[in-house]
Design a protein around this motif. Sequence first.
Motif, PDB file in Angstrom:
ATOM      1  N   PRO A 223      -6.864   6.977   3.547  1.00  9.06           N
ATOM      2  CA  PRO A 223      -6.220   5.727   3.147  1.00  9.06           C
ATOM      3  C   PRO A 223      -4.732   5.704   3.479  1.00  9.06           C
ATOM      4  CG  PRO A 223      -7.727   6.453   1.441  1.00  9.06           C
ATOM      5  CD  PRO A 223      -7.664   7.560   2.444  1.00  9.06           C
TER       6      PRO A 223
ATOM      7  N   ALA B 153      -9.231   2.949  -2.598  1.00 12.81           N
ATOM      8  CA  ALA B 153      -9.001   4.395  -2.476  1.00 12.81           C
ATOM      9  C   ALA B 153      -7.533   4.659  -2.206  1.00 12.81           C
ATOM     10  CB  ALA B 153      -9.859   4.977  -1.351  1.00 12.81           C
ATOM     11  N   LEU B 154      -7.126   5.896  -2.403  1.00 14.24           N
ATOM     12  CA  LEU B 154      -5.719   6.229  -2.147  1.00 14.24           C
ATOM     13  C   LEU B 154      -5.584   7.652  -1.631  1.00 14.24           C
ATOM     14  CD1 LEU B 154      -4.313   8.116  -4.632  1.00 14.24           C
ATOM     15  CD2 LEU B 154      -4.644   6.017  -5.873  1.00 14.24           C
ATOM     16  N   THR B 155      -4.455   7.873  -0.963  1.00 14.95           N
ATOM     17  CA  THR B 155      -4.048   9.195  -0.497  1.00 14.95           C
ATOM     18  C   THR B 155      -2.816   9.610  -1.294  1.00 14.95           C
ATOM     19  OG1 THR B 155      -4.863   8.820   1.750  1.00 14.95           O
ATOM     20  CG2 THR B 155      -3.202  10.535   1.474  1.00 14.95           C
TER      21      THR B 155
ATOM     22  N   THR C  42      -2.257   3.442  -0.705  1.00 14.68           N
ATOM     23  CA  THR C  42      -3.494   2.795  -1.119  1.00 14.68           C
ATOM     24  C   THR C  42      -4.086   1.964   0.009  1.00 14.68           C
ATOM     25  OG1 THR C  42      -2.395   0.802  -1.972  1.00 14.68           O
ATOM     26  CG2 THR C  42      -2.637   2.669  -3.485  1.00 14.68           C
ATOM     27  N   GLU C  43      -5.397   1.912   0.008  1.00 15.92           N
ATOM     28  CA  GLU C  43      -6.127   1.092   0.982  1.00 15.92           C
ATOM     29  C   GLU C  43      -7.468   0.739   0.353  1.00 15.92           C
ATOM     30  OE1 GLU C  43      -8.078   1.575   5.397  1.00 15.92           O
ATOM     31  OE2 GLU C  43      -6.195   2.616   4.978  1.00 15.92           O
TER      32      GLU C  43
ATOM     33  N   GLY D 138       0.779  -1.225   0.000  1.00 19.30           N
ATOM     34  CA  GLY D 138       0.000   0.000   0.000  1.00 19.30           C
ATOM     35  C   GLY D 138       0.810   1.274   0.000  1.00 19.30           C
TER      36      GLY D 138
END
Length: 246
Positions: free
Chosen positions: A150, A31-33, A27-28, A12
């Motif tokens: 995330p 979704a992602l940050t 990532t999680e 992630g």
Amino acid sequence: MTAPTVTQVADGVHFVESTHVNWTLLTEGDALTLVDSGYPADFPALRHSVQSIGFRLEQIAAVLLTHAHVDHIGGLPRLLAEVPVPVHGTEPEARHARREFLQQATPVDVLTNLWRPGFLPWTLYLVRAGALKDIKVPTATPFPDPLDVPGAPVPVPTPGHTSGHCAYHLPAAGAIITGDTLVTAHPTSSADGPQLLRPFFSHDQARTVAALDTLAAVDANVVLPGHGPVVRQDIAAATAHARSLL
């Protein structure tokens, strides 16, 4: 566009190296940050980096800022025009991103250092990358409490490079995103390994040096800098190396 180098450093956690600046994708699930976004001209590379790990820009749930220099927020205006996601930083850095004030090396700072090795080609690159554009993020806000995005990054305030500079600890990965408090290379430096940027790049160099103690106290053995390659080294050892170069 030169394709960025995308390295998965842990589950992630994807570290992205563009030509002269980095960002990180967390990532999680689906979704992602996004942490930072490169220069204005890096937006195509930003899109490519997201797509290369199997995601779309529309899946970005949040953007986090280490700080609001143009090489770290430059891709956001185009991103936000397509995907109006929340952008967060520390309280002072959110104001910095909105350009309520500006703490950034000036053209005079750069021009007076052109005689140094590496500065001229780097400066010419800055112009091509859009560093002279008036970039701001009017929607930037302070972190919500709690910060639930995330990847579960934990903000680690490290003021100095800018008043609201912030690193991000990734406990599950044993990693830390250090932004520009601690870098591992820069076109204007001949040093190898973890180091500080030249003093004129920082708003308050003394506080930047002091922030190394904050980083050293974090439990992390993977360093994800704002400039330079990933370094797999205990953060305390990395900060000690940077201090040895002062």
